[in-house]
Design a protein around this motif. Structure first.
Motif, PDB file in Angstrom:
ATOM      1  N   UNK A  53       4.155  -8.707  12.038  1.00 34.84           N
ATOM      2  CA  UNK A  53       4.145  -8.449  13.473  1.00 34.84           C
ATOM      3  C   UNK A  53       5.384  -7.727  13.973  1.00 34.84           C
ATOM      4  N   UNK A  54       6.302  -7.396  13.063  1.00 31.35           N
ATOM      5  CA  UNK A  54       7.528  -6.701  13.451  1.00 31.35           C
ATOM      6  C   UNK A  54       7.247  -5.291  13.940  1.00 31.35           C
ATOM      7  N   UNK A  55       8.246  -4.707  14.534  1.00 33.20           N
ATOM      8  CA  UNK A  55       8.099  -3.368  15.111  1.00 33.20           C
ATOM      9  C   UNK A  55       9.118  -2.410  14.522  1.00 33.20           C
ATOM     10  N   UNK A  56       8.708  -1.162  14.444  1.00 36.90           N
ATOM     11  CA  UNK A  56       9.586  -0.086  13.992  1.00 36.90           C
ATOM     12  C   UNK A  56       9.744   0.893  15.146  1.00 36.90           C
ATOM     13  N   UNK A  57      10.967   1.293  15.397  1.00 33.63           N
ATOM     14  CA  UNK A  57      11.245   2.315  16.408  1.00 33.63           C
ATOM     15  C   UNK A  57      12.002   3.458  15.758  1.00 33.63           C
ATOM     16  N   UNK A  58      11.531   4.667  15.992  1.00 37.32           N
ATOM     17  CA  UNK A  58      12.165   5.849  15.411  1.00 37.32           C
ATOM     18  C   UNK A  58      12.422   6.855  16.520  1.00 37.32           C
ATOM     19  N   UNK A  59      13.645   7.327  16.584  1.00 40.75           N
ATOM     20  CA  UNK A  59      14.004   8.403  17.503  1.00 40.75           C
ATOM     21  C   UNK A  59      14.536   9.555  16.671  1.00 40.75           C
ATOM     22  N   UNK A  60      14.065  10.755  16.924  1.00 43.06           N
ATOM     23  CA  UNK A  60      14.506  11.879  16.091  1.00 43.06           C
ATOM     24  C   UNK A  60      14.288  13.192  16.822  1.00 43.06           C
ATOM     25  N   UNK A  61      15.086  14.170  16.440  1.00 42.00           N
ATOM     26  CA  UNK A  61      14.811  15.519  16.893  1.00 42.00           C
ATOM     27  C   UNK A  61      13.527  15.967  16.229  1.00 42.00           C
ATOM     28  N   UNK A  62      12.840  16.866  16.870  1.00 40.52           N
ATOM     29  CA  UNK A  62      11.608  17.381  16.301  1.00 40.52           C
ATOM     30  C   UNK A  62      11.875  18.442  15.250  1.00 40.52           C
ATOM     31  N   UNK A  63      10.797  18.937  14.718  1.00 40.95           N
ATOM     32  CA  UNK A  63      10.883  20.046  13.768  1.00 40.95           C
ATOM     33  C   UNK A  63      11.557  21.230  14.453  1.00 40.95           C
TER      34      UNK A  63
END
Length: 132
Positions: free
Chosen positions: A45-55
């Motif tokens: 039930x954990x969550x993953x958060x990803x922030x990144x510049x795009x291609x």
């Protein structure tokens, strides 16, 4: 909170409720392996958060310096050598991240973006100072 490579650590499986990567995934040699490691340490039930510049095609501002350096490297071997030493960025797109998440079996995947922002700077020097 920990800084480090997205490689297997001494952390046990199912240790965390949340795993995040802020501007990291784009530099992983293997984004799939990095995401798998994030999944491994998550509790059910954990969550993953990803922030990144795009291609690059989604983030044209980030092509200005590399394009100029590539042009200059034709005239100056020292610049060409420096370009070979810089970290490589996979610069995967939001769609690539979404597809990878689905491929690995993540549920309730939500991708927001690309988010755009216009940056105005008074000079090339100001642009350089902002990023270097």
């Amino acid at each position: 909170v920990a800084n480090g490579e997205a490689l297997p650590h001494a952390w046990s499986e199912a240790k965390f409720d949340v795993a995040t990567s802020l501007f990291g995934l784009i530099f992983f040699d293997n984004p799939r392996q990095g995401l798998l490691e994030m999944m491994r340490v998550l509790r059910p039930g954990g969550r993953i958060g990803i922030g990144a510049w795009g291609a690059a095609r989604e983030t044209p501002a980030f092509t200005v310096i590399p394009d100029a350096a590539a042009e200059l490297s034709q005239q100056r071997p020292s610049v060409a050598a420096a370009l070979q030493q810089r970290p490589k960025s996979t610069r995967i797109s939001a769609q690539d991240v979404e597809a990878l998440a689905h491929e690995l079996g993540l549920e309730d995947v939500r991708v927001h973006g690309p988010v755009t922002h216009t940056m105005e700077v008074p000079s090339a020097d100001a642009y350089w100072d902002r990023f270097c």
